[in-house]
Design a protein around this motif. Structure first.
Motif, PDB file in Angstrom:
ATOM      1  N   GLY A  64       0.779  -1.228   0.000  1.00  0.00           N
ATOM      2  CA  GLY A  64       0.000   0.000   0.000  1.00  0.00           C
ATOM      3  C   GLY A  64       0.808   1.274   0.000  1.00  0.00           C
ATOM      4  O   GLY A  64       1.004   1.885  -1.032  1.00  0.00           O
ATOM      5  N   TYR A  89      -3.375   0.711  -8.720  1.00  0.00           N
ATOM      6  CA  TYR A  89      -3.715  -0.412  -7.854  1.00  0.00           C
ATOM      7  C   TYR A  89      -4.895  -1.198  -8.430  1.00  0.00           C
ATOM      8  O   TYR A  89      -4.920  -2.424  -8.391  1.00  0.00           O
ATOM      9  CB  TYR A  89      -4.028   0.079  -6.438  1.00  0.00           C
ATOM     10  N   THR A 109      -4.706  -5.042  -9.758  1.00  0.00           N
ATOM     11  CA  THR A 109      -5.645  -6.016  -9.202  1.00  0.00           C
ATOM     12  C   THR A 109      -6.403  -6.728 -10.314  1.00  0.00           C
ATOM     13  O   THR A 109      -6.564  -7.953 -10.284  1.00  0.00           O
ATOM     14  CB  THR A 109      -6.639  -5.308  -8.250  1.00  0.00           C
ATOM     15  N   TYR A 159      -4.191  -6.357   0.207  1.00  0.00           N
ATOM     16  CA  TYR A 159      -3.644  -5.005   0.100  1.00  0.00           C
ATOM     17  C   TYR A 159      -3.045  -4.619   1.437  1.00  0.00           C
ATOM     18  O   TYR A 159      -3.614  -4.890   2.492  1.00  0.00           O
ATOM     19  CB  TYR A 159      -4.747  -4.019  -0.273  1.00  0.00           C
TER      20      TYR A 159
END
Length: 168
Positions: free
Chosen positions: A128, A139, A143, A155
């Motif tokens: 993170g 992000y 993903t 995460y």
């Protein structure tokens, strides 16, 4: 030895991906063309072309450039295309955008180029916090690419991760 401290994180099968590791060096520049327009609003083709021709494009060597117009001027598409032609020999990337959109596009290129098969059926943590400006959309893009591959996606950090996805 009953009081031995065991690092369960180090011994786990968790694999961490840190998007900060992929941050490409290079200055990001916002090139606002409003000053090249008559009174900031009207593009006069002859004047615009003269300014473009006389401009020092070498100053954008190895930089990422976001083209914009901060006024409500109606800028024809060819004007941005002309600018990109002059920037292309020098800049790493050129697009019509703000700086956040530029950064997102840079990361999209990086993420689309990653070889992710090494994460097949692995427990993956997407790290993170970062010290570099990793855009939030990066992000999401990562993903999305990992979901069909990884067994689990989390995460955060190994010691305090948030579970996001688990393959059934």
């Amino acid at each position: 030895m009953p009081d031995e401290i065991i690092n369960r994180v180090a011994n786990s099968k968790l694999v961490t991906i840190d998007l900060e590791d992929y941050y490409p060096e290079g200055v990001r520049i916002l090139l606002d063309i409003k000053d090249w327009l008559f009174e900031g609003f009207v593009l006069r083709e002859k004047d615009f072309r003269a300014q473009v021709a006389a401009f020092n494009w070498k100053q954008y060597q190895d930089k990422y450039v976001a083209l914009t117009c901060s006024t409500d001027a109606i800028v024809p598409g060819w004007a941005y295309m002309l600018l990109s032609i002059h920037l292309e020999p020098y800049a790493k990337k050129v697009m019509i955008a703000n700086l956040e959109q530029l950064e997102t596009s840079i990361y999209q290129d990086i993420i689309n180029g990653l070889e992710l098969e090494i994460y097949k059926d692995k427990l993956v943590i997407i790290k993170g916090c970062s010290n570099k400006p990793v855009p939030p959309n990066a992000y999401i893009m990562l993903t999305s690419r990992l979901k069909p591959i990884a067994k689990t996606i989390m995460y955060g950090e190994a010691c305090s991760s948030v579970p996001l996805y688990k393959k059934k």
